[in-house]
Scaffold this motif. Structure first.
Motif, PDB file in Angstrom:
ATOM      1  N   VAL A 327       0.811  -1.268   0.006  1.00  8.72           N
ATOM      2  CA  VAL A 327      -0.084   0.072   0.049  1.00  8.72           C
ATOM      3  C   VAL A 327       0.968   1.275   0.040  1.00  8.72           C
ATOM      4  O   VAL A 327       1.740   1.220   0.801  1.00  8.72           O
ATOM      5  CB  VAL A 327      -0.830   0.004   1.209  1.00  8.72           C
ATOM      6  N   ALA A 328       0.416   2.134  -0.985  1.00  8.73           N
ATOM      7  CA  ALA A 328       1.472   3.507  -1.106  1.00  8.73           C
ATOM      8  C   ALA A 328       1.196   4.274   0.301  1.00  8.73           C
ATOM      9  O   ALA A 328       0.075   4.320   0.701  1.00  8.73           O
ATOM     10  CB  ALA A 328       0.960   4.008  -2.464  1.00  8.73           C
ATOM     11  N   ARG A 329       2.240   4.865   0.817  1.00  6.89           N
ATOM     12  CA  ARG A 329       2.437   5.317   2.004  1.00  6.89           C
ATOM     13  C   ARG A 329       2.742   6.983   1.438  1.00  6.89           C
ATOM     14  O   ARG A 329       3.739   7.280   0.805  1.00  6.89           O
ATOM     15  CB  ARG A 329       3.255   5.319   3.187  1.00  6.89           C
TER      16      ARG A 329
ATOM     17  N   TRP B  42       1.881   5.706   9.936  1.00  7.13           N
ATOM     18  CA  TRP B  42       1.706   6.393   8.509  1.00  7.13           C
ATOM     19  C   TRP B  42       0.258   6.202   7.963  1.00  7.13           C
ATOM     20  O   TRP B  42      -0.680   5.512   8.735  1.00  7.13           O
ATOM     21  CB  TRP B  42       2.357   5.308   7.573  1.00  7.13           C
ATOM     22  N   VAL B  43      -0.156   6.783   6.942  1.00  9.99           N
ATOM     23  CA  VAL B  43      -1.676   6.728   6.487  1.00  9.99           C
ATOM     24  C   VAL B  43      -1.388   6.250   4.887  1.00  9.99           C
ATOM     25  O   VAL B  43      -0.711   7.099   4.173  1.00  9.99           O
ATOM     26  CB  VAL B  43      -2.121   8.022   6.436  1.00  9.99           C
ATOM     27  N   GLY B  44      -1.619   4.966   4.862  1.00 10.96           N
ATOM     28  CA  GLY B  44      -1.484   4.442   3.441  1.00 10.96           C
ATOM     29  C   GLY B  44      -2.878   4.910   2.385  1.00 10.96           C
ATOM     30  O   GLY B  44      -3.777   4.996   3.208  1.00 10.96           O
ATOM     31  N   GLN B  45      -2.511   4.681   1.099  1.00 10.67           N
ATOM     32  CA  GLN B  45      -3.666   5.136   0.268  1.00 10.67           C
ATOM     33  C   GLN B  45      -3.905   4.054  -0.817  1.00 10.67           C
ATOM     34  O   GLN B  45      -2.961   3.318  -1.340  1.00 10.67           O
ATOM     35  CB  GLN B  45      -3.320   6.390  -0.441  1.00 10.67           C
ATOM     36  N   ILE B  46      -5.364   3.419  -0.723  1.00 12.59           N
ATOM     37  CA  ILE B  46      -5.494   2.316  -1.559  1.00 12.59           C
ATOM     38  C   ILE B  46      -6.461   2.897  -2.609  1.00 12.59           C
ATOM     39  O   ILE B  46      -7.627   3.509  -2.255  1.00 12.59           O
ATOM     40  CB  ILE B  46      -6.284   1.305  -0.817  1.00 12.59           C
ATOM     41  N   GLU B  60      -5.464   3.719   4.653  1.00 16.01           N
ATOM     42  CA  GLU B  60      -5.353   2.690   5.548  1.00 16.01           C
ATOM     43  C   GLU B  60      -4.193   2.986   6.585  1.00 16.01           C
ATOM     44  O   GLU B  60      -2.949   2.899   6.310  1.00 16.01           O
ATOM     45  CB  GLU B  60      -4.971   1.411   4.845  1.00 16.01           C
ATOM     46  N   TYR B 108       5.756  -5.247   7.450  1.00 13.99           N
ATOM     47  CA  TYR B 108       5.223  -3.984   7.771  1.00 13.99           C
ATOM     48  C   TYR B 108       5.887  -2.830   7.357  1.00 13.99           C
ATOM     49  O   TYR B 108       5.478  -1.751   7.343  1.00 13.99           O
ATOM     50  CB  TYR B 108       3.960  -4.093   8.849  1.00 13.99           C
TER      51      TYR B 108
END
Lengths: 329, 185
Positions: A327-329, B42-46, B60, B108
């Motif tokens: 997942v891109a952060r 962190w804040v992941g982007q889907i 996420e 992770y």
């Protein structure tokens, strides 16, 4: 190129540890198959063995965040950590190979082999006596036998260190341990081959046997490497998503040229071709092995260059591989 | 033995409530004095996923999963990474030599190397706050109420209730790490 936590110092360390493991193993092997023809191989291997790994371990310590805290490794045995087991293994191997090397130091530099024969002589170095040849031979044989499994352990450990990490799909296959082991043995043998070629020989007695031993050992080891690389590629390509994607790093991805030109062509196919050419007359039973300084030096250098690039590719490509999806952060 | 001793700290993150404001990251970095450029969460982007007009975008947030079966702990050569009795995975900075093997082992990518101190660091679940009875900084600050924390062993805790009443997932379940950060989407 991405920046990775493990960089060129770790690459060097894995390579140098492999060279030492291989040099010790071929020396030990030569000691056991015996005979005066292989004395020089045993000696050169023994004299080389402790040093590359010692330098490599030095580099590894420098790579730590807190180099001066390295001794924490030796306050514990973490049996689930390959690095912990490896630290103890390397320490044992370096210690043993230093003693083994001392036993092979040739005259007139063999003062290391002088020992006091009586208690009252301990402080009088001039009265120390050289160990009896019989004792030296026996000690060499014992250390060669004890050190052989240790050297295999060091060779395979460099692969297990990477291979035992599930979250790096590129590394995480049992083939990696064997591949690094055979590559280690091959680079060690190539180093001995290179040194014998550069030193030359004062008399031709036994040279034919010596060359045949080194060159044919290396041929066998290179072929074993190929037998590991083919299933490595196939298993990855036919495996799960993360695994199959990771192999693309060397099948079209960023490390493709490094792998196919550096590892396969320079490190495996070319030296194999040169060594096969050298051995042809022997295989066909038509005469002695073809030999020249240029051929031996070329195959030796190529094996070393290829062995180094192998570790470079694996250390870097492994760190570029991840469980998917990312997942891109 | 009281139930205090059997605490199992965990986190539940409702991704539908995350608006990608990154307040959790800022709160963490201030609370834990995280070195500039490094992050413990962190804040992941889907996405965006789908085709117009049925597009989707989901955020996420994440941090150290405080795995029940932590691969980082397994590979640590000095025993610096350890699991507390309440399940929180921590680092003993005196024992850490900065070899960064744990960073290779964490699926992770939750760890970072603190160059100045020469050690590896990561989310501590704000143990210093937990032990003082306060929530982790990221949970306290979350403006959308996406982050929840609590005792997974206590059926009356907020996290246990959320998990009991919602479908939930963990990241890389197949890796067998048994994360204690759960996601409700």
């Amino acid at each position: 190129m991405e920046t990775f936590e493990w960089g060129i110092l770790v690459v060097n360390y894995l390579f140098l540890a492999g060279v030492s493991a291989g040099a010790f193993a071929i020396s030990s092997f030569a000691t056991y198959i015996g005979g005066p023809h292989f004395r020089r191989v045993a000696r050169i291997g023994a004299l080389i063995a402790p040093w590359p790994v010692a330098v490599g371990v030095g580099l590894l310590v420098l790579d730590l965040g807190r180099p001066l805290a390295f001794w924490h490794l030796f306050l514990t045995v973490q049996y689930t950590s390959p690095m912990s087991i490896g630290s103890w293994l390397l320490t044992g191997f370096i210690g043993l190979s230093l003693v083994y090397a001392a036993l092979w130091v040739p005259a007139p530099f063999d003062h290391l082999l002088r020992v006091p024969t009586r208690v009252q002589d301990v402080l009088h170095f001039t009265r120390w006596r050289l160990l009896a040849p019989q004792t030296i031979r026996r000690a060499r044989a014992i250390l060669a036998a004890l050190g052989f499994p240790l050297s295999l352990g060091v060779g395979i450990y460099t692969g297990i260190l990477l291979g035992a990490v599930p979250s790096r799909p590129f590394w995480n296959t049992p083939m990696l341990a064997q591949l690094f082991l055979f590559s280690a043995m091959s680079t060690g043998t190539a180093t001995v081959l290179l040194v014998t070629a550069l030193i030359g020989a004062r008399h031709a007695d036994g040279l034919e046997e010596e060359r045949r031993l080194l060159i044919s050992s290396d041929v066998v080891l290179i072929v074993l490497e190929i037998f590991m690389l083919i299933p490595f590629l196939l298993h990855h390509a036919l495996s799960t998503w993360s695994s199959a994607s990771s192999i693309e790093l060397i099948l079209g991805g960023e490390y493709t040229l490094w792998f196919w030109i550096g590892v396969i062509l320079l490190g495996i196919l070319l030296p194999l071709a040169i060594e096969a050419y050298e051995l042809f007359p022997v295989i066909l039973k038509e005469g002695a092995a073809r030999y020249s300084l240029a051929l031996s030096a070329a195959s030796g250098v190529l094996v070393l260059v290829g062995g180094f690039i192998l570790r470079l590719v694996f250390v870097y490509a492994g760190q570029a591989s991840h469980f998917l999806p990312v997942v891109a952060r | 033995m009281t139930s205090e001793n059997k605490k199992r700290w965990g986190m539940v993150i409702e991704t539908r409530r995350c608006i990608d404001c990154k307040a959790c990251m800022v709160a963490c970095e201030i609370e834990n004095q995280v070195p500039l450029g490094k992050h413990r969460n962190w804040v992941g982007q889907i996405g965006p996923t789908g085709t117009f007009p049925t597009l989707g975008l989901r955020f996420e947030p994440g941090n150290c999963m405080h795995c029940e079966n932590p691969p980082c702990e397994r590979v640590c050569p000095t025993g610096a990474t350890y699991q507390r009795e309440d399940g929180i995975v921590l680092i003993d900075y005196d024992k850490c030599i900065g070899c960064r093997y744990c960073m290779q082992a964490c699926p992770y990518d939750a760890r970072y190397f603190d160059q100045a101190r020469g050690v590896v660091d990561k989310c501590t679940f704000c143990v210093h706050r937990l032990d003082a009875g306060q929530p982790p900084a990221c949970v306290e600050t979350c403006v959308g109420g996406a982050r929840h924390y609590g005792d997974l062993n206590d059926p009356n805790s907020e996290v246990s209730k959320l998990l009991a009443t919602n479908e939930h997932t963990v990241i890389y379940e197949e890796a067998g790490t048994e994360p204690k950060v759960f996601y409700i989407s």
